[in-house]
Design a protein around this motif. Structure first.
Motif, PDB file in Angstrom:
ATOM      1  N   UNK A  54       0.790  -1.228   0.000  1.00 21.23           N
ATOM      2  CA  UNK A  54       0.000   0.000   0.000  1.00 21.23           C
ATOM      3  C   UNK A  54       0.815   1.268   0.000  1.00 21.23           C
ATOM      4  N   UNK A  55       2.159   1.142  -0.013  1.00 22.13           N
ATOM      5  CA  UNK A  55       3.010   2.328  -0.019  1.00 22.13           C
ATOM      6  C   UNK A  55       3.344   2.764  -1.427  1.00 22.13           C
ATOM      7  N   UNK A  56       4.332   3.650  -1.528  1.00 23.94           N
ATOM      8  CA  UNK A  56       4.723   4.170  -2.838  1.00 23.94           C
ATOM      9  C   UNK A  56       6.045   3.594  -3.345  1.00 23.94           C
ATOM     10  N   UNK A 105      -6.484  19.146   5.730  1.00 24.47           N
ATOM     11  CA  UNK A 105      -5.286  18.497   5.205  1.00 24.47           C
ATOM     12  C   UNK A 105      -5.274  17.003   5.490  1.00 24.47           C
ATOM     13  N   UNK A 106      -5.637  16.633   6.706  1.00 26.25           N
ATOM     14  CA  UNK A 106      -5.697  15.206   7.046  1.00 26.25           C
ATOM     15  C   UNK A 106      -6.784  14.488   6.253  1.00 26.25           C
ATOM     16  N   UNK A 107      -7.916  15.148   6.051  1.00 33.04           N
ATOM     17  CA  UNK A 107      -8.985  14.552   5.256  1.00 33.04           C
ATOM     18  C   UNK A 107      -8.504  14.282   3.829  1.00 33.04           C
ATOM     19  N   UNK A 108      -7.716  15.213   3.291  1.00 31.89           N
ATOM     20  CA  UNK A 108      -7.176  15.037   1.944  1.00 31.89           C
ATOM     21  C   UNK A 108      -6.193  13.871   1.891  1.00 31.89           C
ATOM     22  N   UNK A 109      -5.338  13.758   2.911  1.00 31.43           N
ATOM     23  CA  UNK A 109      -4.362  12.660   2.925  1.00 31.43           C
ATOM     24  C   UNK A 109      -5.032  11.298   3.071  1.00 31.43           C
ATOM     25  N   UNK A 114      -6.865   7.396  -3.874  1.00 29.45           N
ATOM     26  CA  UNK A 114      -7.559   7.767  -5.114  1.00 29.45           C
ATOM     27  C   UNK A 114      -6.598   8.388  -6.111  1.00 29.45           C
ATOM     28  N   UNK A 115      -5.792   9.324  -5.643  1.00 29.85           N
ATOM     29  CA  UNK A 115      -4.775   9.969  -6.486  1.00 29.85           C
ATOM     30  C   UNK A 115      -3.714  10.600  -5.599  1.00 29.85           C
TER      31      UNK A 115
END
Length: 529
Positions: A54-56, A105-109, A114-115
């Motif tokens: 699940x990482x990059x 910001x946390x909600x976005x992370x 998704x992207x």
């Protein structure tokens, strides 16, 4: 009747001998640090984890460079946030705005799956929000006290305990959920408590009286902006003129500058905790436990989780006793956040006891720093209020010495790892010892530094001086990230032990220089202790 503390009449009610408002800030800062350190514990581990996990799948070098930029920029933006609060919106509005931006910001992370755009937008939100939040809540702590002596030092140390209570819980819970359940769950959890902390602060802010209000609260906002922009140059010139015209002010500003320089050496080494020390924990430390060792870890982990939770809950209960009648809604929101935290803690501990195999999460070791601060901060607070209280420069020197010795422990532990080795199984006790020494050093530097900036800076420019103080942390974290990124080439050519020796020698050298500067700096503080 003259009030003993700044703020409202309600703020004169004390908790642990300090004004109630200190503990409102304590819990607000606790949830902000929960969000920051929870994300910080996951950042490098998420980036270097494989795509399957699940990482990059980034290299350690690339991950540590991004880590350095992120942890650095969260200390650069406070100089801007401090200025905006000073001139336009006030400390209170800045704290609320910063908390809201960090929540988003946390909600976005949490949507990083998704992207990748959401991940970077989230990081930007945390950096910007922290800029509004961090310098202004620290400034409010200083204004709770009318004296500039030992009581304020004790107050900042207790506040620092709140910082690390949040860091402790954030690393423990976000780290566990991120590593064991899913990265985006760990990122998202941090934002939940940032939001609750913002609401708790918002609904309790009347306890501060006039502390933290904007300088021109009643004027039209457009007029304030127009006037403020016109006066930016004048105010900078005024600050310079004040320093030049007053030898005392000038000398005290010099002391802030020296402290800011030497704190770079401390944080440059200390902030390896989320970088190269996390890599060391992940790849070079024996974290797989079986039999009695596994059971012992589960018991110890339960104790070090539950005992601090009980201590923090006890502090919460004392705050409830003093403020619930006046600020019921804020107290209920704060109570709700603790109900949720207790539920997650119990779930986590039960899950671990039921598991057949025990592997210590790599992020778990960062918990030790916060744990030791929660345990020892009250002791240091009492020490600074006693006759054994050393001068500020000596405290800094001790802190630098201890952080260097901590890396000496790691250098000794890594001595048996061959050059170029990608993995090893070093005893986890070396990391435990290093974190203990680093934490004792931190208690000699960070809360003391906050207190001295508050006491030495001219009142009109306190928040701006905090911004400059945090700018030193920007350079330290950025340099720490870039230096840490060389862990692989240095360990391949010279060995991992040599890499850690770099972080041993430089802070100890800085400690010796600070000790030599002590007499001169004490003179330039002109009676500030």
């Amino acid at each position: 009747m003259e009030l003993k503390y700044g703020g409202s009449v309600e703020n004169q009610k004390t908790v642990l001998g300090h004004p109630s408002g200190l503990f409102v800030l304590f819990f607000t800062e606790m949830w902000e640090r929960f969000s920051y350190y929870g994300m910080r514990a996951l950042l490098v581990l998420f980036l270097v984890s494989t795509l399957i996990d699940g990482g990059w799948g980034w290299t350690s070098a690339d991950a540590l460079v991004l880590y350095g930029w992120y942890t650095g920029l969260v200390y650069l933006t406070p100089i801007i946030g401090g200025f905006i609060a000073d001139k336009f919106i006030g400390y209170r509005n800045a704290v609320v705005l910063g908390a809201l931006i960090m929540t988003l910001g946390h909600a976005s992370m949490a949507l990083e799956g998704l992207t990748s755009v959401f991940f970077y937008v989230g990081l930007a939100g945390l950096i910007i929000g922290n800029g509004f939040f961090k310098p202004n809540i620290s400034s409010m702590v200083g204004q709770l006290y009318k004296s500039q002596g030992k009581e304020k030092d004790g107050g900042y140390t207790i506040f620092y305990m709140g910082i690390n209570a949040g860091a402790f819980l954030g690393i423990l819970l976000c780290g566990y959920i991120g590593e064991k359940i899913g990265w985006h769950y760990g990122f998202g959890l941090a934002g939940v408590f940032m939001f609750l902390g913002m609401l708790q602060f918002y609904f309790t802010q009347k306890i501060f009286g006039k502390i933290g209000l904007s300088p021109k609260q009643t004027e039209d906002f457009d007029d304030v902006i127009e006037d403020g922009v016109e006066k930016i140059g004048d105010d900078i010139e005024e600050a310079i003129e004040v320093a030049e015209s007053s030898k005392v002010v000038r000398d005290r500003m010099v002391v802030i500058g020296v402290f800011s320089l030497f704190v770079v050496f401390f944080w440059w080494a200390f902030e390896q905790a989320g970088g190269s020390m996390t890599i060391f924990a992940k790849d070079y430390t024996d974290r797989a436990l079986v039999g009695n060792a596994a059971l012992t870890f589960k018991i110890i982990n339960t104790i070090i989780t539950v005992v601090p939770m009980l201590v923090i809950t006890w502090v919460l209960a004392m705050l409830f006793k003093q403020t619930f009648k006046k600020f019921a809604l804020a107290n209920m929101l704060l109570g709700l956040s603790f109900v949720i935290i207790w539920a997650i803690v119990i779930w986590m501990l039960a899950r671990e006891f039921q598991a057949d195999a025990t592997e210590v999460p790599a992020s778990w070791f960062s918990v030790l720093n916060s744990l030791f601060i929660i345990l020892f901060a009250p002791l240091f607070s009492k020490l600074w209020e006693s006759k054994l209280n050393p001068s500020g420069p000596i405290k800094f020197a001790i802190g630098l010495l201890l952080v260097g010795l901590g890396f000496g422990v790691l250098a000794y532990g890594a001595a048996g790892i061959p050059e170029g080795a990608k993995t090893a199984s070093v005893s986890l006790m070396f990391l435990v010892g290093a974190y203990f020494l680093h934490t004792m050093g931190e208690l000699c530097v960070s809360p003391v530094g906050l207190s001295y900036v508050s006491k030495l800076a001219p009142v009109k420019f306190v928040s701006l001086m905090f911004g400059i103080w945090f700018t030193a942390n920007f350079f330290a974290n950025l340099l720490g990230g870039f230096t840490g990124s060389y862990i692989e080439p240095i360990s391949e050519e010279y060995g991992l032990s040599i890499f850690f020796l770099i972080f041993t020698i430089i802070p100890i050298a800085a400690a010796i220089i600070m000790m030599l500067l002590n007499p001169m700096l004490k003179r330039k503080m002109h009676g500030i202790e």
